[in-house]
Design a protein around this motif. Structure first.
Motif, PDB file in Angstrom:
ATOM      1  N   VAL A 138       0.853  -1.183   0.000  1.00 36.43           N
ATOM      2  CA  VAL A 138       0.000   0.000   0.000  1.00 36.43           C
ATOM      3  C   VAL A 138       0.889   1.233   0.000  1.00 36.43           C
ATOM      4  O   VAL A 138       1.706   1.436   0.902  1.00 36.43           O
ATOM      5  N   GLU A 176      -1.278   4.803   9.442  1.00 38.89           N
ATOM      6  CA  GLU A 176       0.169   4.580   9.354  1.00 38.89           C
ATOM      7  C   GLU A 176       0.532   3.103   9.395  1.00 38.89           C
ATOM      8  O   GLU A 176       1.641   2.717   9.040  1.00 38.89           O
ATOM      9  N   ILE A 236      -0.505   2.034   5.328  1.00 36.62           N
ATOM     10  CA  ILE A 236       0.419   2.439   4.267  1.00 36.62           C
ATOM     11  C   ILE A 236       1.787   1.802   4.537  1.00 36.62           C
ATOM     12  O   ILE A 236       2.236   1.725   5.685  1.00 36.62           O
ATOM     13  N   GLY A 237       2.422   1.329   3.464  1.00 33.29           N
ATOM     14  CA  GLY A 237       3.752   0.758   3.602  1.00 33.29           C
ATOM     15  C   GLY A 237       3.752  -0.743   3.795  1.00 33.29           C
ATOM     16  O   GLY A 237       4.779  -1.386   3.702  1.00 33.29           O
ATOM     17  N   ILE A 297       8.574   4.723  -0.771  1.00 28.78           N
ATOM     18  CA  ILE A 297       7.977   3.572  -0.083  1.00 28.78           C
ATOM     19  C   ILE A 297       8.485   2.275  -0.697  1.00 28.78           C
ATOM     20  O   ILE A 297       8.922   1.357   0.011  1.00 28.78           O
ATOM     21  N   ARG A 350      10.866  -0.389   1.290  1.00 29.01           N
ATOM     22  CA  ARG A 350      10.352  -1.740   1.546  1.00 29.01           C
ATOM     23  C   ARG A 350      11.327  -2.798   1.031  1.00 29.01           C
ATOM     24  O   ARG A 350      11.630  -3.781   1.716  1.00 29.01           O
ATOM     25  N   LEU A 371       8.093  -0.414  10.541  1.00 28.95           N
ATOM     26  CA  LEU A 371       8.014   0.722   9.622  1.00 28.95           C
ATOM     27  C   LEU A 371       6.628   1.347   9.703  1.00 28.95           C
ATOM     28  O   LEU A 371       5.614   0.646   9.606  1.00 28.95           O
ATOM     29  N   GLU A 372       6.600   2.632   9.919  1.00 30.38           N
ATOM     30  CA  GLU A 372       5.342   3.374   9.833  1.00 30.38           C
ATOM     31  C   GLU A 372       5.477   4.363   8.697  1.00 30.38           C
ATOM     32  O   GLU A 372       6.460   5.092   8.641  1.00 30.38           O
ATOM     33  N   VAL A 373       4.526   4.343   7.784  1.00 29.26           N
ATOM     34  CA  VAL A 373       4.539   5.313   6.691  1.00 29.26           C
ATOM     35  C   VAL A 373       3.438   6.331   6.979  1.00 29.26           C
ATOM     36  O   VAL A 373       2.280   5.966   7.142  1.00 29.26           O
ATOM     37  N   ILE A 374       3.808   7.569   7.088  1.00 33.01           N
ATOM     38  CA  ILE A 374       2.846   8.600   7.474  1.00 33.01           C
ATOM     39  C   ILE A 374       2.645   9.574   6.329  1.00 33.01           C
ATOM     40  O   ILE A 374       3.618  10.133   5.806  1.00 33.01           O
ATOM     41  N   ASP A 375       1.370   9.697   5.942  1.00 29.15           N
ATOM     42  CA  ASP A 375       1.016  10.647   4.901  1.00 29.15           C
ATOM     43  C   ASP A 375       0.796  12.003   5.572  1.00 29.15           C
ATOM     44  O   ASP A 375      -0.131  12.173   6.352  1.00 29.15           O
ATOM     45  N   ARG A 401      -2.191  12.866   8.102  1.00 30.16           N
ATOM     46  CA  ARG A 401      -1.896  12.851   9.538  1.00 30.16           C
ATOM     47  C   ARG A 401      -0.836  13.880   9.890  1.00 30.16           C
ATOM     48  O   ARG A 401       0.236  13.528  10.404  1.00 30.16           O
ATOM     49  N   LEU A 452       1.079  13.894  13.260  1.00 27.95           N
ATOM     50  CA  LEU A 452       2.128  12.932  13.594  1.00 27.95           C
ATOM     51  C   LEU A 452       3.529  13.457  13.261  1.00 27.95           C
ATOM     52  O   LEU A 452       4.529  12.835  13.610  1.00 27.95           O
TER      53      LEU A 452
END
Lengths: 510, 103
Positions: A76, A92, A95-96, B31, B35, B48-52, B56, B59
């Motif tokens: 994603v 969070e 995504i990823g 991303i 990954r 891993l946290e992916v923050i848009d 958000r 954050l």
């Protein structure tokens, strides 16, 4: 020295540039700039901090569907808030990571195949998303390729929640199910919404009301059904309102006009609840009890009739007992005479019971009454006359008369001797508008007879009851050859109409 | 201190945060690249946290972000930031303090 001075100048310059850079960064970070200018190979690019794509982002964030972009291998890259809600995980964590962790394991190969196809074509397939809390959510995935730039192939996916649609499908199926019940139900059934407006009616209800029930208020629709006043049309409407407040109404008797002929129904009604336990309407059912009602009425008539007959019979028995007692010289004589008369009366009742207490045939009546006095000499009595049907009153009276004639004949007349004969002949004549039965009892071959000095009860009964009870006449003649009795009376009442026009000769007694 | 104990105990465990901006091309590439790198070199020992940032922004508080995409290595210490689409794997490896020979 010079080197030191130069170094100091360099440090000072670097410090100044650092301060400038920090100030610039601070300005950008603190929102003091509207745009950033970035050098590219073909000159500087201006990046506004609120981009032209913002309306689209807002659109994507506000759409009811889950929107996702995926890498070729299913990671994603972007998901909107709605999709995170659908899978029940914070954005969070969505995504990823791979999307297929929100699918049941068994569905993952199918999803991989869908992604593979989505590189070059737009497709739609139904999947059940597996939420983080374990619940499943029926979805329609619409996938297709999205070329963001030359080097990265991105797959776009829109996930539509099918729960509502499934619910609608279920509602449609329930509706169809309900309709089929209503169509096949033999009883009139009416269904109303919470406002009391008729929404459905079974075929039987439509047939009963002559159609045009749906869309009308319940009270009015039942008005169409002409609820009987005795049940209280207004009272019933009030009761039906109570049903819509959650009460159950059972077994209220109503009458519905049906082309002038009343039909009786038992009305039952109950509230219908929705999933939140709110009354969403009510169901009214009518059970046809017309046949039962008629049977009850018939039973009442029969009971009244039976009571009447019992009273009459008892009155008759009492009268016979009193008269027999008055004329009996001894208790023994009373016993014999009374039992014989009672027996004859019982015989008349037996004959009438066979026909449902409507009629009996004269020949049968005579044979049954006279036979006990013939002993083995059945041939000593001959009967002839047309089949004649008598009313209950005529049957009782004629039985008693025939009984007395037979008793007298066996005691004093033709049947007291072996050579004696009794001939019983009758005809039915028209006399004006009426039919008249004429019967002659002739005794021959017995001892000479003469009129008794004192008229006993039996003789009185023979002479008077035909006149008294049947509006007829009796004449007794005592001759040297034997007794002759002529009687006639009009065949009135329903049974007279049953006189068979095709007259058949009566059978001889056995 | 607890964080130091934690760090000492899990010195090989990576906690990464990638800040991106929607579905832009660089964010998308960042991303995908990250990954691939994590799966290749850190499998089973990374979070891993992916923050848009569009979705958000709260954050990002305290992260002193200037640009996106930005990768922040929160653990193991020291904290490091890497800006860009992470397409230069050598630089990313160096930034994450991963031995170059592992590539």
């Amino acid at each position: 020295m010079n080197r030191s001075v130069a170094a100091d100048e360099t440090i000072e310059s670097v410090r100044a540039r650092l301060a400038e850079a920090e100030e610039t960064l601070h300005a950008i970070r603190s929102g003091a700039v509207d745009a950033v200018v970035i050098d590219g190979p073909d000159g500087p690019h201006v990046y506004t901090l609120k981009g032209a794509d913002e309306p689209y982002r807002i659109l994507v964030e506000r759409m009811k569907e889950g929107a996702v972009t995926l890498s070729e291998d299913g990671i994603v890259l972007f998901a909107n808030g709605r999709f995170a809600d659908m899978v029940g995980a914070p954005l969070e964590q969505v995504i990823g990571g791979p999307l297929d962790r929100f699918l049941p394991a068994g569905e993952r190969p199918r999803f991989a195949a869908l992604l593979q196809s989505a590189r070059s074509a737009s497709l739609r397939q139904e999947f059940a998303l597996q939420r983080v809390d374990g619940a499943e959510l029926a979805c329609l995935f619409s996938v297709g390729p999205l070329q963001v730039n030359e080097d990265v192939l991105v797959i776009s996916m829109v996930a539509s929640d099918l729960t509502e649609q499934k619910r609608t499908e279920q509602a449609v199926a329930s509706e169809r199910f309900l309709r089929s019940i209503l169509e096949q139900a033999a009883e009139p059934i009416i269904i109303c919404d919470a406002a009391g407006i008729v929404t459905h009616a079974s075929q039987a209800a439509l047939a009963l009301s002559g159609g045009e029930v749906a869309g009308r208020p319940l009270a009015q629709a039942l008005g169409l059904l002409s609820v009987d006043e005795q049940a209280g049309k207004r009272g019933l409407a009030d009761q039906l309102r109570r049903v819509l407040n959650g009460h159950v109404l059972s077994g209220v008797e109503v009458r519905v006009a049906d082309e002038g002929r009343g039909r009786h129904y038992l009305l039952s009604a109950g509230p219908l609840y929705d999933a939140r336990e709110q009354v969403m309407g009510c169901m009214v059912m009518l059970t046809d009890i017309t046949a039962r009602k008629r049977a009850e009425e018939h039973q009442q008539v029969l009971l009244a009739e039976l009571s009447h007959r019992v009273k009459n019979t008892l009155a008759g028995v009492r009268s016979i007992a009193r008269q027999t007692l008055r004329h009996a010289p001894s208790v023994e004589a009373f016993k014999g005479a009374f039992e014989g008369r009672l027996q004859a009366l019982a015989g008349a009742h037996g004959l009438l019971t066979q026909s449902g207490w409507s009629e009996a045939e004269l020949g049968s009546l005579i044979r049954q009454t006279v036979l006990p006095y013939l002993e083995a000499r059945a041939e000593s009595v001959s009967l002839s006359g047309p089949a004649t049907h008598l009313t209950p009153r005529q049957v009782v009276t004629m039985t008693l008369v025939m009984h007395e004639l037979a008793v007298n004949a066996s005691k004093y007349g033709a049947l007291s001797q072996e050579s004696g004969r009794v001939t019983i002949e009758w005809t039915v004549d028209r006399q004006g508008p009426e039919r008249v039965l004429r019967l002659r009892w002739t005794e021959r071959g017995g001892p000479p007879v003469r009129a008794p000095e004192r008229t006993g009860f039996g003789t009185a009964l023979i002479e008077r009851s035909i006149a008294h009870e049947l509006d007829g006449h009796t004449k007794l003649e005592y001759g040297p050859q034997g007794l002759e009795c002529d009687l006639h009376f009009p065949l009135r009442g329903a049974a007279a109409d049953l006189l068979r026009e095709a007259e058949t000769p009566a059978d001889q007694p056995r | 201190m607890t964080s130091q104990d934690h760090t000492a105990a899990r010195h090989d465990h990576f906690v990464l945060r990638l800040y991106v901006t929607g579905a832009s091309a660089r964010s998308t590439r960042a991303i995908v690249n990250l990954r691939q790198l994590c799966e290749a070199h850190l499998s089973d020992r990374y979070e891993l946290e992916v923050i848009d940032l569009y979705q958000r922004p709260e954050l990002a508080a305290g992260e002193q972000l200037v640009a996106a995409p930005t990768l922040i290595k929160r653990l193991p210490l020291p904290l490091r930031r890497l800006v860009g689409d992470l397409s230069n794997q050598q630089r990313v490896m160096a930034g994450l303090d991963l031995p170059a020979q592992a590539t």
